[in-house]
Structures are given as structure tokens and as C-alpha cells.
Scaffold this motif. Structure first.
Motif, PDB file in Angstrom:
ATOM      1  N   PRO A  18     -24.063  13.294 -44.640  1.00 54.97           N
ATOM      2  CA  PRO A  18     -24.186  14.760 -44.578  1.00 54.97           C
ATOM      3  C   PRO A  18     -24.874  15.234 -43.289  1.00 54.97           C
ATOM      4  O   PRO A  18     -24.455  16.232 -42.679  1.00 54.97           O
ATOM      5  N   TRP A  19     -25.900  14.525 -42.860  1.00 55.08           N
ATOM      6  CA  TRP A  19     -26.597  14.871 -41.622  1.00 55.08           C
ATOM      7  C   TRP A  19     -25.686  14.671 -40.413  1.00 55.08           C
ATOM      8  O   TRP A  19     -25.642  15.519 -39.515  1.00 55.08           O
ATOM      9  N   ARG A  21     -22.414  14.809 -40.337  1.00 50.49           N
ATOM     10  CA  ARG A  21     -21.425  15.889 -40.361  1.00 50.49           C
ATOM     11  C   ARG A  21     -22.026  17.205 -39.882  1.00 50.49           C
ATOM     12  O   ARG A  21     -21.384  17.968 -39.162  1.00 50.49           O
ATOM     13  N   LYS A  22     -23.259  17.493 -40.268  1.00 49.74           N
ATOM     14  CA  LYS A  22     -23.917  18.745 -39.878  1.00 49.74           C
ATOM     15  C   LYS A  22     -24.122  18.793 -38.362  1.00 49.74           C
ATOM     16  O   LYS A  22     -23.847  19.813 -37.722  1.00 49.74           O
ATOM     17  N   PHE A  25     -20.781  19.355 -36.838  1.00 52.67           N
ATOM     18  CA  PHE A  25     -20.349  20.750 -37.018  1.00 52.67           C
ATOM     19  C   PHE A  25     -21.055  21.673 -36.034  1.00 52.67           C
ATOM     20  O   PHE A  25     -20.429  22.562 -35.443  1.00 52.67           O
ATOM     21  N   LEU A  26     -22.355  21.476 -35.871  1.00 55.41           N
ATOM     22  CA  LEU A  26     -23.080  22.345 -34.939  1.00 55.41           C
ATOM     23  C   LEU A  26     -22.561  22.187 -33.516  1.00 55.41           C
ATOM     24  O   LEU A  26     -22.570  23.140 -32.740  1.00 55.41           O
ATOM     25  N   TRP A  31     -15.433  22.526 -39.368  1.00 61.90           N
ATOM     26  CA  TRP A  31     -15.694  21.447 -40.321  1.00 61.90           C
ATOM     27  C   TRP A  31     -14.652  20.342 -40.251  1.00 61.90           C
ATOM     28  O   TRP A  31     -14.978  19.166 -40.432  1.00 61.90           O
ATOM     29  N   ALA A  34     -15.458  18.392 -37.254  1.00 61.87           N
ATOM     30  CA  ALA A  34     -16.729  17.704 -37.518  1.00 61.87           C
ATOM     31  C   ALA A  34     -16.480  16.433 -38.329  1.00 61.87           C
ATOM     32  O   ALA A  34     -17.090  15.391 -38.063  1.00 61.87           O
ATOM     33  N   ARG A 106     -23.930  31.595 -35.722  1.00 62.84           N
ATOM     34  CA  ARG A 106     -22.885  30.571 -35.740  1.00 62.84           C
ATOM     35  C   ARG A 106     -21.724  30.979 -34.832  1.00 62.84           C
ATOM     36  O   ARG A 106     -21.227  30.182 -34.047  1.00 62.84           O
ATOM     37  N   TYR A 125     -31.913  22.062 -33.016  1.00 63.84           N
ATOM     38  CA  TYR A 125     -31.590  21.670 -34.384  1.00 63.84           C
ATOM     39  C   TYR A 125     -32.131  20.272 -34.676  1.00 63.84           C
ATOM     40  O   TYR A 125     -32.764  20.051 -35.697  1.00 63.84           O
TER      41      TYR A 125
END
Length: 168
Positions: A18-19, A21-22, A25-26, A31, A34, A106, A125
Motif C-alpha cells: 500500500p505504501w 502504491r501511494k 500514485f503521488l 492509480w 501507480a 492533487r 510526503y
């Protein structure tokens, strides 16, 4: 790969996907892309697991992989000619957040050039130091500072443009 090495790899990826992917994405603001970036990074991680597992910080090693996958994707001719993104799937955050501001940031971040966006994501981030961001990006600390400054200025301009569009 030995059985215990593969077990550690699977455990790490399961816990940190999950991290990963985040962060992806950033960087790319999409997504689907990502997921592609995360997949490429964890594939590379599998290929280099022995070296990565021995690194001082496995998260830093993987974060660098994610950034490099993102930047190398942006260099390809295909990425500059084809844009398969639909409108972003914006979802509001937790109730204590300001959803309109989150969406505006965003959208504004998506307008920042890729290397500047990578510098901003790593510095703000991921909370990396200038030196660590330079290592992840494969550049000098001065480049990180200038890319961060330019990225912040581009982000401010984009936010101002969105505010005019929201208020006007």
C-alpha cells in the motif's frame, strides 16, 4: 532465491505494497499507472532481493526503485505521446480533512513537471532529507534544492489557478 529469502521478500511486499502504491500514485497521479510502477518496482526488488535485503534501509532502497521506475517511464517516447488517463477518481479523505483542498492540491500536483513532482513527493510526503532525496533521484543536493524550489513555485501557480477557477 532461497526459501527463507523468498519468505522475507513476500512478507515485506505484502506489508509495504500500500505504501509503495501511494508513493507511485503521488509521483504519477494515476492509480492505474501507480499499479504498473509498483509492479515494476517489486519485480526489480525480487531480482535484486539479496542486495536490497542487506541495505541499511529497505524502504529507502524500494523508494529509490519506485522513483527510478517512474522517471524512466517518463523518458520513454510512448509515455510522452499517449495519455490513457480518464478524469481522476477523486475521493474525499477523512471527515476531519478538507476534501476540496485535498482535491485541489492533487490536481495542482499533477501539473508539476515529473522531476519536480518527484522532488516534492520525496521531500514532503516521504519526509526525506535533501541528501536522501538526491540519492533516490540520482542527482546532486543542489539539483534537489532547485527542483524542490521550482516544484513549489509551480505548485503555488497551479493552486492559484485552481482557486481562481473555484471562486470565479
Amino acid at each position: 532465491m532461497k526459501v527463507d529469502e523468498e519468505r522475507r521478500y513476500v512478507e515485506y511486499v505484502a506489508a509495504r505494497l500500500p505504501w509503495i502504491r501511494k508513493v507511485a500514485f503521488l509521483l504519477c497521479q494515476d492509480w492505474h499507472r501507480a499499479d504498473d510502477i509498483a509492479q515494476a518496482a517489486i519485480t526489480r526488488l525480487y531480482l535484486h532481493w539479496r542486495r536490497a535485503d542487506g541495505a541499511d534501509s529497505l524502504d529507502a532502497y524500494v523508494r529509490t526503485m519506485v522513483v527510478r521506475v517512474f522517471l524512466s517511464e517518463r523518458r520513454s517516447g510512448w509515455a510522452s505521446r499517449v495519455d490513457l488517463r480518464a478524469e481522476p477518481q477523486d475521493r474525499p479523505g477523512p471527515a476531519d480533512d478538507d476534501p476540496a483542498m485535498r482535491l485541489a492540491v492533487r490536481r495542482a500536483l499533477a501539473e508539476v513537471p515529473p522531476r519536480q513532482r518527484a522532488a516534492l513527493v520525496l521531500r514532503y510526503y516521504c519526509d526525506l532529507s535533501v541528501e536522501d532525496a538526491a540519492e533516490a533521484l540520482g542527482c546532486s543536493t543542489g539539483t534537489v534544492k532547485s527542483q524542490t524550489a521550482r516544484g513549489l513555485e509551480a505548485l503555488r501557480r497551479a493552486l492559484d489557478a485552481h482557486q481562481v477557477g473555484i471562486e470565479g
